[in-house]
Design an enzyme around this catalytic site. Structure first.
Site: not given
Length: 228
Positions: A7, A9, A179
Site C-alpha cells: 500500500d 498512503d 496500514d
C-alpha cells in the site's frame, strides 16, 4: 522469488497523498477553500472509518483534473511532489523495498489514490509496477471520470487478479504491507500479510490473526519478520 505488494498512503509514506493533494490544491487557490477543504476532511474521515463512498469521492477528487489544463496540472504536481511528498518519504520503507529487491522479489504498489497523484511517488521508490484508480484521459484532457473499477477494498483484489493474468507472477509466498483495515480483503489473500503502523481496526485484527505488526517510522527497517 515472490510478489511483494505495498500500500502507499500511511504505509510507504508518512501521510495520505490523496488528502494532501486536495489540501495542496486548496493552498494554491485552485479550488474553493471553504467547500473543498471541508469536503476533503469529511471524505478522509469516512475513509478512516471504513464508510467511504468511493464513487462519490472520486467524483469529487477527479473534478479538478477535468477543470484544468494538463500542462498546468503537471506543473502543480511537480511542486506537490517536491514540497509535500519528498519530506514524508520514509527511509525504513526504502530499506524494506531494498530487502525485497535483494531477494529477487517482484515489487508492486496497489493504492486507492489515483494514478495521476501516485505514479511519480512510486517512481521515487524505484518500483515499476503500480495498480491504482486510473483517471480517464480523452482528447488530451482529463474528463473527471475514471477507467475500470476503483482500486479500493475488494477492488484491489479484482484489479490484482486481472494484473496476474497478464504477468508471470503468482500469489505463492506473496506479501502485502498495509496500514488500513480497508485493505483486509487483500491482506487475507496473501501468504504473508504485514500490518504497517496500522490503524486501530487493523491492529486489532492483526493481533487476533497473529500477523506481524511493524513500523516504518522508527528510523530503521524492521527485518525480524523476514523468515526466508
Amino acid at each position: 522469488m515472490s510478489l511483494a505488494i505495498f500500500d502507499l498512503d500511511n504505509t510507504l509514506i508518512a501521510d495520505d497523498s490523496d488528502y494532501l493533494w486536495g489540501q495542496f490544491l486548496v493552498d494554491q487557490g485552485v479550488v474553493d477553500k471553504n467547500y473543498y477543504e471541508s469536503a476533503n476532511i469529511k471524505f478522509y474521515d469516512d475513509y478512516k472509518q471504513g464508510t467511504l463512498d468511493i464513487i462519490e469521492f472520486l467524483r469529487f477528487s477527479l473534478h479538478p483534473l477535468a477543470n484544468n489544463d494538463p500542462e498546468q496540472l503537471y506543473q502543480w504536481r511537480r511542486q506537490f511532489i517536491q514540497d509535500i511528498i519528498t519530506p514524508i518519504l520514509l527511509k525504513p520503507a526504502q530499506e524494506l523495498i531494498a530487502k525485497h529487491k535483494d531477494r529477487g522479489d517482484t515489487l508492486l504498489v496497489i493504492t486507492a489514490t489515483n494514478r495521476f497523484v501516485t505514479e511519480p511517488i512510486v517512481k521515487l521508490y524505484g518500483i515499476d509496477n503500480l495498480l491504482a484508480t486510473t483517471p480517464e484521459f480523452v482528447d488530451g484532457r482529463y474528463t473527471g471520470r475514471f477507467n475500470g473499477i476503483p482500486c479500493f477494498q475488494e477492488g484491489k483484489v479484482k484489479l490484482l487478479e486481472e494484473w496476474l493474468k497478464t504477468s508471470d507472477e503468482t500469489m505463492q509466498d506473496s506479501w502485502f504491507y498495509s496500514d488500513s483495515h480497508n485493505d483486509l480483503p487483500l491482506l487475507k489473500w496473501v501468504d504473508n500479510p504485514v500490518a504497517v503502523d496500522p490503524d486501530e481496526k487493523l491492529t486489532a485484527f492483526a493481533k487476533a490473526a497473529d500477523w506481524p505488526i511493524i513500523s516504518l517510522r522508527q528510523g530503521k527497517c524492521p527485518s525480524e519478520h523476514f523468515h526466508k
